[in-house]
Write a protein that holds these residues in place. Sequence first.
Motif, PDB file in Angstrom:
ATOM      1  N   ASN A  66      72.781 -37.052 -80.134  1.00 19.90           N
ATOM      2  CA  ASN A  66      72.222 -35.700 -80.162  1.00 19.90           C
ATOM      3  C   ASN A  66      72.855 -34.909 -81.290  1.00 19.90           C
ATOM      4  OD1 ASN A  66      72.337 -36.675 -77.159  1.00 19.90           O
ATOM      5  ND2 ASN A  66      70.706 -35.161 -77.213  1.00 19.90           N
ATOM      6  N   GLY A  67      72.082 -34.017 -81.864  1.00 17.52           N
ATOM      7  CA  GLY A  67      72.622 -33.157 -82.908  1.00 17.52           C
ATOM      8  C   GLY A  67      71.628 -32.101 -83.323  1.00 17.52           C
ATOM      9  N   GLY A  68      72.055 -31.226 -84.228  1.00 14.85           N
ATOM     10  CA  GLY A  68      71.199 -30.158 -84.732  1.00 14.85           C
ATOM     11  C   GLY A  68      71.299 -30.047 -86.238  1.00 14.85           C
ATOM     12  N   LEU A  69      70.144 -29.923 -86.893  1.00 13.56           N
ATOM     13  CA  LEU A  69      70.118 -29.777 -88.347  1.00 13.56           C
ATOM     14  C   LEU A  69      70.204 -28.312 -88.762  1.00 13.56           C
ATOM     15  CD1 LEU A  69      67.354 -32.411 -89.187  1.00 13.56           C
ATOM     16  CD2 LEU A  69      69.830 -32.719 -89.173  1.00 13.56           C
ATOM     17  N   THR A  70      69.555 -27.437 -87.979  1.00 13.32           N
ATOM     18  CA  THR A  70      69.637 -25.993 -88.192  1.00 13.32           C
ATOM     19  C   THR A  70      69.780 -25.327 -86.835  1.00 13.32           C
ATOM     20  OG1 THR A  70      67.274 -25.471 -87.988  1.00 13.32           O
ATOM     21  CG2 THR A  70      68.033 -26.306 -90.134  1.00 13.32           C
ATOM     22  N   ASP A  71      69.780 -24.009 -86.811  1.00 16.19           N
ATOM     23  CA  ASP A  71      69.896 -23.323 -85.527  1.00 16.19           C
ATOM     24  C   ASP A  71      68.612 -23.410 -84.711  1.00 16.19           C
ATOM     25  OD1 ASP A  71      68.385 -21.733 -87.171  1.00 16.19           O
ATOM     26  OD2 ASP A  71      69.288 -19.846 -86.515  1.00 16.19           O
ATOM     27  N   LEU A  73      66.305 -26.472 -85.287  1.00 17.88           N
ATOM     28  CA  LEU A  73      65.832 -27.850 -85.335  1.00 17.88           C
ATOM     29  C   LEU A  73      66.917 -28.799 -84.817  1.00 17.88           C
ATOM     30  CD1 LEU A  73      63.633 -29.866 -86.141  1.00 17.88           C
ATOM     31  CD2 LEU A  73      64.614 -29.903 -88.449  1.00 17.88           C
ATOM     32  N   TYR A  74      66.616 -29.497 -83.710  1.00 17.11           N
ATOM     33  CA  TYR A  74      67.539 -30.427 -83.078  1.00 17.11           C
ATOM     34  C   TYR A  74      66.862 -31.787 -82.916  1.00 17.11           C
ATOM     35  CZ  TYR A  74      70.387 -26.336 -81.993  1.00 17.11           C
ATOM     36  OH  TYR A  74      71.155 -25.206 -82.093  1.00 17.11           O
ATOM     37  N   GLU A 125      63.265 -31.438 -81.812  1.00 17.17           N
ATOM     38  CA  GLU A 125      62.977 -30.240 -81.036  1.00 17.17           C
ATOM     39  C   GLU A 125      63.013 -29.010 -81.933  1.00 17.17           C
ATOM     40  OE1 GLU A 125      64.731 -31.137 -76.554  1.00 17.17           O
ATOM     41  OE2 GLU A 125      65.814 -29.806 -77.913  1.00 17.17           O
ATOM     42  N   LEU A 126      62.061 -28.127 -81.717  1.00 14.46           N
ATOM     43  CA  LEU A 126      62.075 -26.796 -82.334  1.00 14.46           C
ATOM     44  C   LEU A 126      62.358 -25.783 -81.236  1.00 14.46           C
ATOM     45  CD1 LEU A 126      59.046 -26.798 -84.803  1.00 14.46           C
ATOM     46  CD2 LEU A 126      61.475 -26.673 -85.385  1.00 14.46           C
ATOM     47  N   ARG A 127      63.495 -25.103 -81.345  1.00 10.02           N
ATOM     48  CA  ARG A 127      63.893 -24.130 -80.328  1.00 10.02           C
ATOM     49  C   ARG A 127      63.748 -22.713 -80.867  1.00 10.02           C
ATOM     50  NH1 ARG A 127      69.638 -26.983 -78.411  1.00 10.02           N
ATOM     51  NH2 ARG A 127      68.761 -29.063 -78.001  1.00 10.02           N
ATOM     52  N   ASP A 128      63.446 -21.798 -79.954  1.00 11.67           N
ATOM     53  CA  ASP A 128      63.364 -20.370 -80.277  1.00 11.67           C
ATOM     54  C   ASP A 128      62.323 -20.084 -81.355  1.00 11.67           C
ATOM     55  OD1 ASP A 128      65.465 -19.872 -78.479  1.00 11.67           O
ATOM     56  OD2 ASP A 128      66.943 -20.341 -80.020  1.00 11.67           O
ATOM     57  N   VAL A 129      61.271 -20.869 -81.391  1.00  9.15           N
ATOM     58  CA  VAL A 129      60.152 -20.620 -82.304  1.00  9.15           C
ATOM     59  C   VAL A 129      58.933 -20.161 -81.508  1.00  9.15           C
ATOM     60  CG1 VAL A 129      58.551 -21.674 -83.957  1.00  9.15           C
ATOM     61  CG2 VAL A 129      60.988 -22.286 -84.005  1.00  9.15           C
ATOM     62  N   ILE A 130      58.640 -20.854 -80.395  1.00  6.09           N
ATOM     63  CA  ILE A 130      57.578 -20.464 -79.472  1.00  6.09           C
ATOM     64  C   ILE A 130      58.219 -19.673 -78.327  1.00  6.09           C
ATOM     65  CG2 ILE A 130      55.745 -21.309 -77.971  1.00  6.09           C
ATOM     66  CD1 ILE A 130      55.743 -23.866 -79.636  1.00  6.09           C
ATOM     67  N   PRO A 131      57.687 -18.506 -77.983  1.00 10.53           N
ATOM     68  CA  PRO A 131      58.312 -17.698 -76.929  1.00 10.53           C
ATOM     69  C   PRO A 131      58.520 -18.477 -75.632  1.00 10.53           C
ATOM     70  CG  PRO A 131      56.592 -16.450 -78.043  1.00 10.53           C
ATOM     71  CD  PRO A 131      56.512 -17.851 -78.568  1.00 10.53           C
ATOM     72  N   PHE A 132      59.770 -18.463 -75.169  1.00  8.54           N
ATOM     73  CA  PHE A 132      60.180 -19.057 -73.888  1.00  8.54           C
ATOM     74  C   PHE A 132      60.044 -20.577 -73.833  1.00  8.54           C
ATOM     75  CE2 PHE A 132      58.334 -14.836 -72.878  1.00  8.54           C
ATOM     76  CZ  PHE A 132      59.519 -14.179 -72.577  1.00  8.54           C
ATOM     77  N   HIS A 133      59.683 -21.240 -74.923  1.00 13.30           N
ATOM     78  CA  HIS A 133      59.444 -22.677 -74.886  1.00 13.30           C
ATOM     79  C   HIS A 133      60.108 -23.399 -76.047  1.00 13.30           C
ATOM     80  CE1 HIS A 133      56.332 -21.484 -72.029  1.00 13.30           C
ATOM     81  NE2 HIS A 133      56.230 -22.755 -71.672  1.00 13.30           N
ATOM     82  N   GLY A 174      54.122 -38.622 -78.443  1.00  9.96           N
ATOM     83  CA  GLY A 174      53.252 -37.459 -78.511  1.00  9.96           C
ATOM     84  C   GLY A 174      54.050 -36.197 -78.734  1.00  9.96           C
ATOM     85  N   VAL A 175      53.565 -35.104 -78.157  1.00  7.10           N
ATOM     86  CA  VAL A 175      54.224 -33.805 -78.292  1.00  7.10           C
ATOM     87  C   VAL A 175      54.420 -33.189 -76.915  1.00  7.10           C
ATOM     88  CG1 VAL A 175      53.316 -33.388 -80.611  1.00  7.10           C
ATOM     89  CG2 VAL A 175      52.022 -32.595 -78.623  1.00  7.10           C
ATOM     90  N   GLY A 176      55.399 -32.277 -76.823  1.00  6.21           N
ATOM     91  CA  GLY A 176      55.670 -31.635 -75.548  1.00  6.21           C
ATOM     92  C   GLY A 176      56.116 -30.201 -75.708  1.00  6.21           C
ATOM     93  N   PHE A 177      55.909 -29.428 -74.643  1.00  2.22           N
ATOM     94  CA  PHE A 177      56.337 -28.035 -74.572  1.00  2.22           C
ATOM     95  C   PHE A 177      57.034 -27.836 -73.240  1.00  2.22           C
ATOM     96  CE2 PHE A 177      52.528 -28.339 -77.093  1.00  2.22           C
ATOM     97  CZ  PHE A 177      52.748 -27.532 -78.188  1.00  2.22           C
ATOM     98  N   VAL A 178      58.302 -27.439 -73.268  1.00  2.00           N
ATOM     99  CA  VAL A 178      59.046 -27.205 -72.043  1.00  2.00           C
ATOM    100  C   VAL A 178      59.652 -25.818 -72.101  1.00  2.00           C
ATOM    101  CG1 VAL A 178      61.125 -28.328 -72.991  1.00  2.00           C
ATOM    102  CG2 VAL A 178      60.869 -28.069 -70.520  1.00  2.00           C
ATOM    103  N   GLY A 179      59.552 -25.072 -70.992  1.00  2.00           N
ATOM    104  CA  GLY A 179      60.029 -23.698 -71.033  1.00  2.00           C
ATOM    105  C   GLY A 179      60.478 -23.173 -69.689  1.00  2.00           C
ATOM    106  N   ALA A 180      61.115 -22.003 -69.733  1.00  2.00           N
ATOM    107  CA  ALA A 180      61.559 -21.282 -68.541  1.00  2.00           C
ATOM    108  C   ALA A 180      61.428 -19.801 -68.819  1.00  2.00           C
ATOM    109  CB  ALA A 180      63.001 -21.645 -68.187  1.00  2.00           C
ATOM    110  N   PHE A 181      61.021 -19.053 -67.812  1.00  2.98           N
ATOM    111  CA  PHE A 181      60.847 -17.617 -67.995  1.00  2.98           C
ATOM    112  C   PHE A 181      60.929 -16.943 -66.629  1.00  2.98           C
ATOM    113  CE2 PHE A 181      57.021 -20.134 -68.261  1.00  2.98           C
ATOM    114  CZ  PHE A 181      56.192 -19.616 -67.255  1.00  2.98           C
TER     115      PHE A 181
END
Length: 382
Positions: A66-71, A73-74, A125-133, A174-181
């Motif tokens: 596991n790792g992260g390339l930017t704040d 992109l993981y 993974e793209l984090r904090d780009v799509i609201p809550f997901h 494929g692709v996925g969207f996982v979120g919490a709100f």
Amino acid sequence: MKYSHILLAVILAAVIVPVALADSIEPPTLSGRVYAYYRYDLTNMEVPSDEGANEFDLGRVYVHINGGLTDKLYYQVTTDIAREQYTYFTYELYLDPGTGEYSLIPTEHTEIGKFDIFLKYGFFELRDVIPFHTFSAGLVDMPWISYEEGIWGWRVIRPVAIDDRGFEFSADLGVGFVGAFGGGVFQDHLTFTNGAGPRSPEAGASGKAVTYRASVFPLASDETFGGLSVNLFGRAWGEKVPAGAPSTTDLEAGGLLGFQQKFVDFGGGYFMRTQGEDNAAAGTSKVESNVMTTYATGNFAVTEGMTVHPLVRYDAYEPNTDNSDDERTLIIGGVGLKFFDGALAVIPNYQTESYTEIDPLSGATEDKSIDYVYLHCQFDWE
């Protein structure tokens, strides 16, 4: 080049490339999990000398990077080291004395082979780009199995019911969207994938699977009952077929009530599946199946770093609801002993699976069971 060599190259690339990037926000971390067991067979065999078989083996070896390339992109790469499995059929020619017609009676066989290395997960993974997901792409985690494993907690001794009975995959391309709100009250996970699983390429013209999980934690803010969850699951899959050919449509739905608390974890759910279609011209019909599962685990601290977990599980699986003689029931009972703050788990347990065997020639039925005593071990490292 063998697939195992390709996967090793992928692993090395996943480690070396991020290290070479000076701006990587999170250097790659390496962790893993090992499943091992000793099994003693208590099944009553037709040949007495076959009774009492026992073996040591490895169930799984997972390696995670596991790792992260930017704040934002993981990435994650997980390899799965396990034995290869081969399925094949043999056929017996049968003459119906009533009609005088011949037919072939198939028998399915599964052989376990040598250890090989497979890709379990491999996604960005793209984090904090799509609201809550969080958005993921690649060989992604599927919505249900890993989530329910967090409640069941003992994949080392048996996968959750819809995985164990082949209803669903734990990963797919494929692709996925996982979120919490909603302050943790609502969670959801949506994937759009091939539908073929992590080890197989997509078959057919353009079959795709849409899978969704919705979870509600109605008492999320309560210290005692915050782990109570209501979980719903649905999956639809199909592929193009020639006109008049039988459909491969696969529909699944189900739900599970979960509860995780300091002293006890509990899960109880029901899932149903419909495969194919009624197609008289092609000689096919829908196959409807279902599985019910319920389980509980106690959690008790004994000494610092050591905990004890009595556990029990009951599954009822109906492969074809039109056949009243094919139900299989599974009972598991045991106790998990965890040491070193959970890094090592030792789980003695007993498993019995009951079923009805039908003679394909005479139609006679006989109640049977498969009975094992296990000593499972799980080791986590990082």
